[in-house]
Write an enzyme that holds these catalytic residues in place. Structure first.
Site, mmCIF file in Angstrom:
data_model
loop_
_atom_site.group_PDB
_atom_site.id
_atom_site.type_symbol
_atom_site.label_atom_id
_atom_site.label_comp_id
_atom_site.label_asym_id
_atom_site.label_seq_id
_atom_site.Cartn_x
_atom_site.Cartn_y
_atom_site.Cartn_z
ATOM 1 N N TYR A 45 0.871 -1.044 0.058
ATOM 2 C CA TYR A 45 0.048 0.000 0.043
ATOM 3 C C TYR A 45 0.663 1.357 0.073
ATOM 4 O O TYR A 45 0.260 2.334 -0.275
ATOM 5 C CB TYR A 45 -0.955 -0.046 1.306
ATOM 6 C CG TYR A 45 -1.833 -0.984 1.303
ATOM 7 C CD1 TYR A 45 -2.187 -1.879 0.470
ATOM 8 C CD2 TYR A 45 -2.663 -1.004 2.450
ATOM 9 C CE1 TYR A 45 -3.147 -3.038 0.525
ATOM 10 C CE2 TYR A 45 -3.505 -2.081 2.550
ATOM 11 C CZ TYR A 45 -3.706 -3.035 1.587
ATOM 12 O OH TYR A 45 -4.817 -3.904 1.736
ATOM 13 N N HIS A 103 -0.320 -11.540 2.141
ATOM 14 C CA HIS A 103 -1.223 -10.702 1.504
ATOM 15 C C HIS A 103 -2.213 -11.655 0.442
ATOM 16 O O HIS A 103 -3.268 -11.176 0.349
ATOM 17 C CB HIS A 103 -0.563 -9.697 0.658
ATOM 18 C CG HIS A 103 -1.663 -8.413 0.451
ATOM 19 N ND1 HIS A 103 -1.050 -7.264 0.547
ATOM 20 C CD2 HIS A 103 -2.959 -8.232 0.334
ATOM 21 C CE1 HIS A 103 -2.004 -6.373 0.393
ATOM 22 N NE2 HIS A 103 -3.100 -7.075 0.196
HETATM 23 N N1 LIG Z 1 -6.324 -8.088 1.815
HETATM 24 C C1 LIG Z 1 -6.576 -7.650 0.637
HETATM 25 O O1 LIG Z 1 -6.164 -8.236 -0.445
HETATM 26 C C2 LIG Z 1 -7.572 -6.171 0.644
HETATM 27 C C3 LIG Z 1 -8.116 -5.888 -0.530
HETATM 28 C C4 LIG Z 1 -8.527 -4.696 -0.291
HETATM 29 C C5 LIG Z 1 -8.765 -3.809 0.940
HETATM 30 N N2 LIG Z 1 -7.976 -4.184 1.639
HETATM 31 C C6 LIG Z 1 -8.028 -3.443 3.249
HETATM 32 O O2 LIG Z 1 -9.497 -3.192 3.395
HETATM 33 C C7 LIG Z 1 -9.561 -1.811 3.590
HETATM 34 C C8 LIG Z 1 -11.252 -1.318 3.211
HETATM 35 O O3 LIG Z 1 -11.185 -1.724 1.861
HETATM 36 P P1 LIG Z 1 -11.662 -0.718 0.725
HETATM 37 O O4 LIG Z 1 -10.979 0.442 0.818
HETATM 38 O O5 LIG Z 1 -11.165 -1.331 -0.797
HETATM 39 O O6 LIG Z 1 -13.102 -0.683 0.816
HETATM 40 P P2 LIG Z 1 -14.264 -0.115 1.593
HETATM 41 O O7 LIG Z 1 -13.824 0.194 3.028
HETATM 42 O O8 LIG Z 1 -15.421 -0.988 1.530
HETATM 43 O O9 LIG Z 1 -14.774 1.141 0.878
HETATM 44 C C9 LIG Z 1 -13.815 2.070 0.970
HETATM 45 C C10 LIG Z 1 -14.881 3.627 -0.008
HETATM 46 O O10 LIG Z 1 -16.041 3.628 0.539
HETATM 47 C C11 LIG Z 1 -16.104 5.101 0.396
HETATM 48 N N3 LIG Z 1 -16.886 5.341 1.945
HETATM 49 C C12 LIG Z 1 -16.259 5.080 3.086
HETATM 50 N N4 LIG Z 1 -17.039 5.226 4.233
HETATM 51 C C13 LIG Z 1 -18.231 5.639 3.628
HETATM 52 C C14 LIG Z 1 -19.599 6.084 4.081
HETATM 53 N N5 LIG Z 1 -19.887 6.031 5.434
HETATM 54 N N6 LIG Z 1 -20.523 6.365 3.006
HETATM 55 C C15 LIG Z 1 -20.094 6.120 1.862
HETATM 56 N N7 LIG Z 1 -18.789 5.849 1.124
HETATM 57 C C16 LIG Z 1 -17.949 5.678 2.081
HETATM 58 C C17 LIG Z 1 -14.415 5.763 0.612
HETATM 59 O O11 LIG Z 1 -14.665 6.967 -0.031
HETATM 60 P P3 LIG Z 1 -14.248 8.410 0.555
HETATM 61 O O12 LIG Z 1 -12.808 8.327 1.305
HETATM 62 O O13 LIG Z 1 -14.699 9.579 -0.319
HETATM 63 O O14 LIG Z 1 -15.089 8.405 2.042
HETATM 64 C C18 LIG Z 1 -13.864 4.618 -0.288
HETATM 65 O O15 LIG Z 1 -13.844 5.130 -1.449
HETATM 66 C C19 LIG Z 1 -8.513 -1.188 2.634
HETATM 67 O O16 LIG Z 1 -8.223 0.131 3.098
HETATM 68 C C20 LIG Z 1 -7.282 -2.387 3.116
HETATM 69 O O17 LIG Z 1 -6.869 -1.639 4.320
HETATM 70 C C21 LIG Z 1 -7.554 -5.455 1.875
#
Ligand SMILES: NC(=O)c1ccc[n+]([C@@H]2O[C@H](COP(=O)([O-])OP(=O)(O)OC[C@H]3O[C@@H](n4cnc5c(N)ncnc54)[C@H](OP(=O)(O)O)[C@@H]3O)[C@@H](O)[C@H]2O)c1
Length: 273
Positions: A45, A103
């Site tokens: 990241y 990962h």
């Molecule tokens: N292990 C893996 O392979 C893997 C893969 C993907 C992700 N991850 C981890 O999981 C975490 C979360 O996943 P993610 O970031 O992909 O997806 P997520 O948390 O499901 O969604 C984040 C997105 O949703 C928006 N958002 C956040 N809160 C909101 C709300 N209350 N209302 C409306 N929209 C909202 C954010 O935009 P804004 O910033 O504009 O609020 C952002 O674009 C990552 O940061 C990472 O640490 C791990």
């Protein structure tokens, strides 16, 4: 170890993908300020230095914040994993990370699991990480890992999971094995708005659909790691820890039809569903 892990991994974590630079540090400080005590980063990241700076500037002591990082598959070749984790510790400014995950399974299965799993175990034994776990592991890979390590060694499997992609098969297998499920994309990347059932449940509880999703995940016994760049969303997502859904709402969400998986690289494993 799995029983201990269930108790020490804070169920609500703050995801740090995309939280780069000063804005990223500020977002992490906002998260710590509203109560998150778990930051999820990864070598891939580029946010380990920001997590380190946020930890230093937060005024919180090291033991108050649970830090997860993930080993990039580029660091799976023999002799590479522990040095890469030492570099992560340097970037994070900590002596030991709380949880280190693989990962992804080796892309296209290029390396046998034993090659990199054994290095993760060695890093654990060397005191570089308190707990070990995996991410994006299928049932077959969990089985192979536990046959090699014995039960109770894998603290968590971090997988894509939200009300519109429940990943039931692997989640059930994790439950059966006592492995904590950690949900990534827990709010489906902000795409839950407009789902009639989630909206209706939210309206009854005065909650957003994102809060409903997170409360459902926590009620299922999972951990969740949502991210947002915006202070108000960082706070409102965390407030889902105070939303307790009744069993009929949980059942109604359980019964929602699944949509497509959000993250499915062509080099990924043969998914269970
Ligand atoms: N292990 C893996 O392979 C893997 C893969 C993907 C992700 N991850 C981890 O999981 C975490 C979360 O996943 P993610 O970031 O992909 O997806 P997520 O948390 O499901 O969604 C984040 C997105 O949703 C928006 N958002 C956040 N809160 C909101 C709300 N209350 N209302 C409306 N929209 C909202 C954010 O935009 P804004 O910033 O504009 O609020 C952002 O674009 C990552 O940061 C990472 O640490 C791990």
């Amino acid at each position: 170890m799995a029983v201990e892990a269930r108790n020490i991994i804070p169920r609500m974590g703050y995801g740090t993908w995309g939280r780069l630079g000063d804005e990223g540090v500020e977002a992490m400080l906002a998260a710590l300020g509203v109560g998150y005590r778990h930051l999820d980063t990864a070598q891939g990241y580029g946010t380990e230095p920001m997590v380190g700076e946020a930890l230093r500037r937060s005024g919180l002591s090291r033991h108050e914040v649970f830090v997860t990082t993930k080993i990039d598959p580029d660091n799976y070749r023999p002799g590479k994993l522990a040095p890469s984790l030492r570099r992560s510790l340097d970037q994070l400014g900590v002596d030991m990370v709380d949880l280190t995950l693989l990962h992804w399974p080796s892309p296209r299965g290029e390396l046998p699991l034993a090659v990199y799993l054994d290095q993760l175990v060695a890093a654990h034994q060397a005191g570089l990480t308190r707990l070990i776990g995996v991410s994006n592991f299928t049932i077959a890979l969990l089985d192979e890992a536990e046959r090699r390590l014995g039960p109770g060694r894998i603290a968590t499997n971090q997988i894509e999971l939200n009300p519109l992609f429940k990943n039931d098969k692997v989640a059930a297998e994790c439950r059966r094995r006592g492995i904590l499920v950690t949900c990534y994309l827990p709010i489906a990347h902000g795409s839950l708005a407009g789902n009639p059932r989630l909206e209706a449940i939210g309206a009854r509880h005065g909650a957003s659909v994102e809060q409903v999703a997170l409360a459902w995940e926590l009620a299922k016994g999972y951990a969740a790691i949502p991210t947002s760049s915006r202070r108000e969303r960082i706070a409102s997502n965390f407030a889902a820890t105070r939303l307790h859904l009744p069993p009929d709402d949980i059942a109604a969400i359980d019964a929602l039809a699944d949509g497509p998986r959000g993250i499915a690289p062509d080099w990924g494993p043969a998914w269970d569903a």
